[in-house]
Design a protein around this motif. Structure first.
Motif, PDB file in Angstrom:
ATOM      1  N   LEU A  32       0.809  -1.224   0.000  1.00  0.00           N
ATOM      2  CA  LEU A  32       0.000   0.000   0.000  1.00  0.00           C
ATOM      3  C   LEU A  32       0.845   1.279   0.000  1.00  0.00           C
ATOM      4  O   LEU A  32       0.301   2.375  -0.198  1.00  0.00           O
ATOM      5  N   ALA A  33       2.141   1.165   0.216  1.00  0.00           N
ATOM      6  CA  ALA A  33       3.016   2.346   0.344  1.00  0.00           C
ATOM      7  C   ALA A  33       2.841   3.369  -0.784  1.00  0.00           C
ATOM      8  O   ALA A  33       2.799   4.568  -0.504  1.00  0.00           O
ATOM      9  N   PRO A  34       2.727   2.956  -2.046  1.00  0.00           N
ATOM     10  CA  PRO A  34       2.555   3.970  -3.103  1.00  0.00           C
ATOM     11  C   PRO A  34       1.310   4.849  -2.929  1.00  0.00           C
ATOM     12  O   PRO A  34       1.262   5.969  -3.439  1.00  0.00           O
ATOM     13  N   SER A  35       0.325   4.372  -2.189  1.00  0.00           N
ATOM     14  CA  SER A  35      -0.899   5.150  -1.974  1.00  0.00           C
ATOM     15  C   SER A  35      -0.742   6.150  -0.826  1.00  0.00           C
ATOM     16  O   SER A  35      -1.599   7.006  -0.634  1.00  0.00           O
ATOM     17  N   GLY A  36       0.333   6.002  -0.049  1.00  0.00           N
ATOM     18  CA  GLY A  36       0.527   6.865   1.111  1.00  0.00           C
ATOM     19  C   GLY A  36      -0.280   6.424   2.318  1.00  0.00           C
ATOM     20  O   GLY A  36      -0.370   7.151   3.301  1.00  0.00           O
ATOM     21  N   LEU A  37      -0.871   5.244   2.249  1.00  0.00           N
ATOM     22  CA  LEU A  37      -1.676   4.716   3.361  1.00  0.00           C
ATOM     23  C   LEU A  37      -1.003   3.501   3.964  1.00  0.00           C
ATOM     24  O   LEU A  37      -0.371   2.714   3.257  1.00  0.00           O
ATOM     25  N   ARG A  38      -1.189   3.349   5.256  1.00  0.00           N
ATOM     26  CA  ARG A  38      -0.796   2.113   5.929  1.00  0.00           C
ATOM     27  C   ARG A  38      -2.033   1.221   5.993  1.00  0.00           C
ATOM     28  O   ARG A  38      -3.161   1.684   5.775  1.00  0.00           O
ATOM     29  N   THR A  39      -1.830  -0.031   6.304  1.00  0.00           N
ATOM     30  CA  THR A  39      -2.932  -0.992   6.329  1.00  0.00           C
ATOM     31  C   THR A  39      -4.063  -0.565   7.255  1.00  0.00           C
ATOM     32  O   THR A  39      -5.235  -0.646   6.887  1.00  0.00           O
ATOM     33  N   THR A  40      -3.729  -0.113   8.459  1.00  0.00           N
ATOM     34  CA  THR A  40      -4.766   0.299   9.403  1.00  0.00           C
ATOM     35  C   THR A  40      -5.557   1.476   8.847  1.00  0.00           C
ATOM     36  O   THR A  40      -6.782   1.514   8.946  1.00  0.00           O
ATOM     37  N   GLN A  41      -4.877   2.431   8.240  1.00  0.00           N
ATOM     38  CA  GLN A  41      -5.563   3.585   7.660  1.00  0.00           C
ATOM     39  C   GLN A  41      -6.491   3.155   6.526  1.00  0.00           C
ATOM     40  O   GLN A  41      -7.626   3.624   6.436  1.00  0.00           O
ATOM     41  N   PHE A  42      -6.005   2.269   5.683  1.00  0.00           N
ATOM     42  CA  PHE A  42      -6.819   1.755   4.580  1.00  0.00           C
ATOM     43  C   PHE A  42      -8.065   1.058   5.124  1.00  0.00           C
ATOM     44  O   PHE A  42      -9.171   1.271   4.625  1.00  0.00           O
ATOM     45  N   GLY A 103     -10.804  11.278   0.875  1.00  0.00           N
ATOM     46  CA  GLY A 103     -10.582   9.982   1.517  1.00  0.00           C
ATOM     47  C   GLY A 103     -11.109   8.849   0.661  1.00  0.00           C
ATOM     48  O   GLY A 103     -10.457   7.802   0.520  1.00  0.00           O
ATOM     49  N   LEU A 104     -12.275   9.045   0.084  1.00  0.00           N
ATOM     50  CA  LEU A 104     -12.848   8.025  -0.803  1.00  0.00           C
ATOM     51  C   LEU A 104     -11.956   7.828  -2.021  1.00  0.00           C
ATOM     52  O   LEU A 104     -11.680   6.689  -2.413  1.00  0.00           O
ATOM     53  N   ALA A 105     -11.474   8.926  -2.598  1.00  0.00           N
ATOM     54  CA  ALA A 105     -10.594   8.825  -3.768  1.00  0.00           C
ATOM     55  C   ALA A 105      -9.300   8.095  -3.420  1.00  0.00           C
ATOM     56  O   ALA A 105      -8.830   7.247  -4.189  1.00  0.00           O
ATOM     57  N   ARG A 106      -8.721   8.397  -2.252  1.00  0.00           N
ATOM     58  CA  ARG A 106      -7.468   7.750  -1.837  1.00  0.00           C
ATOM     59  C   ARG A 106      -7.700   6.266  -1.603  1.00  0.00           C
ATOM     60  O   ARG A 106      -6.902   5.430  -1.987  1.00  0.00           O
ATOM     61  N   MET A 107      -8.830   5.924  -0.945  1.00  0.00           N
ATOM     62  CA  MET A 107      -9.146   4.516  -0.693  1.00  0.00           C
ATOM     63  C   MET A 107      -9.329   3.773  -2.021  1.00  0.00           C
ATOM     64  O   MET A 107      -8.803   2.681  -2.202  1.00  0.00           O
ATOM     65  N   ALA A 109      -8.043   4.570  -4.914  1.00  0.00           N
ATOM     66  CA  ALA A 109      -6.738   4.473  -5.575  1.00  0.00           C
ATOM     67  C   ALA A 109      -5.894   3.360  -4.959  1.00  0.00           C
ATOM     68  O   ALA A 109      -5.111   2.707  -5.655  1.00  0.00           O
ATOM     69  N   ALA A 110      -6.050   3.127  -3.661  1.00  0.00           N
ATOM     70  CA  ALA A 110      -5.282   2.084  -2.969  1.00  0.00           C
ATOM     71  C   ALA A 110      -5.873   0.694  -3.178  1.00  0.00           C
ATOM     72  O   ALA A 110      -5.179  -0.310  -2.986  1.00  0.00           O
ATOM     73  N   LEU A 111      -7.124   0.631  -3.573  1.00  0.00           N
ATOM     74  CA  LEU A 111      -7.813  -0.660  -3.690  1.00  0.00           C
ATOM     75  C   LEU A 111      -7.098  -1.656  -4.604  1.00  0.00           C
ATOM     76  O   LEU A 111      -6.937  -2.820  -4.223  1.00  0.00           O
ATOM     77  N   PRO A 112      -6.614  -1.272  -5.784  1.00  0.00           N
ATOM     78  CA  PRO A 112      -5.890  -2.250  -6.614  1.00  0.00           C
ATOM     79  C   PRO A 112      -4.594  -2.752  -5.962  1.00  0.00           C
ATOM     80  O   PRO A 112      -4.214  -3.915  -6.149  1.00  0.00           O
ATOM     81  N   LEU A 113      -3.932  -1.884  -5.192  1.00  0.00           N
ATOM     82  CA  LEU A 113      -2.717  -2.308  -4.482  1.00  0.00           C
ATOM     83  C   LEU A 113      -3.067  -3.347  -3.424  1.00  0.00           C
ATOM     84  O   LEU A 113      -2.373  -4.359  -3.275  1.00  0.00           O
ATOM     85  N   TRP A 114      -4.151  -3.081  -2.685  1.00  0.00           N
ATOM     86  CA  TRP A 114      -4.622  -4.017  -1.670  1.00  0.00           C
ATOM     87  C   TRP A 114      -5.044  -5.334  -2.324  1.00  0.00           C
ATOM     88  O   TRP A 114      -4.687  -6.413  -1.861  1.00  0.00           O
ATOM     89  N   LYS A 115      -5.796  -5.228  -3.417  1.00  0.00           N
ATOM     90  CA  LYS A 115      -6.295  -6.436  -4.091  1.00  0.00           C
ATOM     91  C   LYS A 115      -5.140  -7.295  -4.589  1.00  0.00           C
ATOM     92  O   LYS A 115      -5.174  -8.516  -4.497  1.00  0.00           O
ATOM     93  N   SER A 116      -4.101  -6.654  -5.079  1.00  0.00           N
ATOM     94  CA  SER A 116      -2.939  -7.391  -5.574  1.00  0.00           C
ATOM     95  C   SER A 116      -2.276  -8.203  -4.459  1.00  0.00           C
ATOM     96  O   SER A 116      -1.983  -9.393  -4.629  1.00  0.00           O
TER      97      SER A 116
END
Length: 150
Positions: A32-42, A103-107, A109-116
């Motif tokens: 998730l690092a490229p999104s600027g979010l940590r797992t708990t934040q996501f 926040g919705l946009a960031r989440m 954007a991070a979703l494909p990273l999480w899914k991977s």
């Protein structure tokens, strides 16, 4: 009867769980690092997206976290404008957390990273085993302990 392990910590449920949680948490954090979010934040953003605005206490309950730790986790999200935390209009003691459009946009954007990373874990560990693990861990939450009781 199973013989006792040479190292008693090898039989510690808490240590085994924490080791696995640190391992997986670091793996997801790295993804998730490229999104600027940590797992708990996501996870917080995902819960807010799924459930809408809610109190800090209820959000902490949803994530199995004490209220004080949740409030600390919300501070950087609020600073970045990903959530708002405001006093409830109906109960001045309660704080309402809301997901912002950013926040919705960031989440999202991070979703494909999480899914991977989610897919990679399930491929490596096994999809059925991963589902069984989540079910077992959910059962742990219903084991009768009340760690944050006052």
């Amino acid at each position: 009867m199973t013989p006792a392990p040479a190292d008693p910590s090898d039989a510690c449920n808490s240590l085994a769980l924490r080791k696995a949680a640190r391992y997986l948490g670091a793996t997801y954090d790295k993804a998730l690092a490229p999104s600027g979010l940590r797992t708990t934040q996501f996870s917080i953003l995902q819960k807010l997206n799924a459930h809408g605005e809610t109190t800090i206490t209820r959000l902490a309950d949803m994530i199995a976290m004490d209220r004080t730790t949740m409030a600390s986790n919300l501070k950087p999200l609020a600073r970045e404008g990903l959530v708002t935390v405001e006093t409830s209009a109906t109960d001045r003691r309660a704080r309402i957390v809301t997901l912002t459009p950013d926040g919705l946009a960031r989440m999202k954007a991070a979703l494909p990273l999480w899914k991977s990373v989610q897919d990679r874990f399930e491929e490596s560990f096994g999809a059925d085993e991963a589902a069984g693990l989540r079910a077992s861990l959910t059962t742990v939450l219903d084991s009768g302990f009340d760690p944050w009781a006052e």
